[in-house]
Design a protein around this motif. Structure first.
Motif: not given
Ligand SMILES: [Zn+2]
Ligand SMILES: [Zn+2]
Ligand SMILES: [Zn+2]
Length: 250
Positions: A77, A148, A75, A79-80, A166
């Motif tokens: 976000h 999520h 996804h 942090d990914h 997530d």
């Molecule tokens: Zn996430």
């Protein structure tokens, strides 16, 4: 042969948290140092990276690879996907994600898609995927829909290994894709309830329902506590993953 290496097992802040004095953040145990969540899957023929968070450079310096045949994104976000620029040394890279994730990358990294490009920028070849299975080289990949909170995300199954992070819930129609797994990786943020992430209790329940031979939890906040202590409360086929852990399957 399939090898799974945990490059990072932390939530968006990582552990330690900047400026935090809690026992987990202050721990000297290397198992309590968690970079942002990501795994490397190596088959006999392909090397695949799942997620490319902001620690990617440091992660690939620790676990150097000669090539990456595909980056699979769960996804959008940060942090990914926040470390995608760090794939520069590989030149061109094939990135596989759903359309909304790819448009978020195009918005956030416009310099990679400009008409006149600076030398040295990463060349991201974007591949739109859906929940249908696809192939990279000779490796078959089965995306697995999960939720999520209200954001639809993808987990990925490669052979008898599935990586889901997530996740708060898994729709019933995805459950058949998670049968007969040797290894399930599932997120478990902390002990307390969270609106968009499974807590450890919820993750244990879901893992029991899926029934993989072994389950490894990941994507922890510092509230999870110390690795050694929390590991003691888990049943025998469930584990907390930690950065650098490599699992090998035949
Ligand atoms: Zn996430
Ligand atoms: Zn802390
Ligand atoms: Zn995350």
């Amino acid at each position: 042969m399939t090898r799974l290496t945990f490059l990072g097992t932390g939530t968006s802040t990582g552990i330690p948290l900047i400026g935090c004095g809690c026992p987990t953040c202050q721990s000297s145990d290397p198992h309590d140092k968690r970079l942002r969540a990501s795994v490397l899957i190596e088959t006999a023929t392909e090397t695949l990276l799942i997620d490319a968070g902001p620690d990617l450079r440091q992660q690939l310096l620790r676990h150097p690879v000669q090539q990456i045949d595909g980056v699979l994104l769960t996804h959008e976000h940060y942090d990914h996907i926040g470390g995608l620029d760090d794939i520069r040394p590989f030149g061109s890279i094939d990135v596989y994600a759903e359309a909304n994730v790819l448009s978020s990358i195009q918005r956030n990294m416009p310099y990679c898609f400009a008409k006149h490009q600076y030398p040295g920028i990463p060349k991201l070849r974007l591949h739109t995927i859906t929940t249908s299975g696809f192939t990279i080289g000779t490796t078959r990949i089965q995306p697995v829909r999960a939720m999520h909170a209200r954001l639809a995300v993808l987990g990925f199954r490669v052979g008898k290994v599935a990586y889901l992070t997530d996740v708060k819930t898994i729709p019933e129609e995805s459950m058949p894709l998670l049968q007969d797994l040797d290894i399930l990786v599932l997120n478990a943020l902390r002990h307390e309830h969270h609106i968009a992430h499974l807590s450890l209790d919820e993750a244990v329940q879901l893992a029991n329902r899926i029934g993989a031979r072994q389950t490894f939890f990941t994507h922890f906040s510092h509230d999870i506590g110390k690795h050694k202590i929390v590991s003691l409360i888990l049943q025998e086929n469930q584990f907390l993953a930690y950065d650098g852990l490599t699992l090998q399957l035949d």
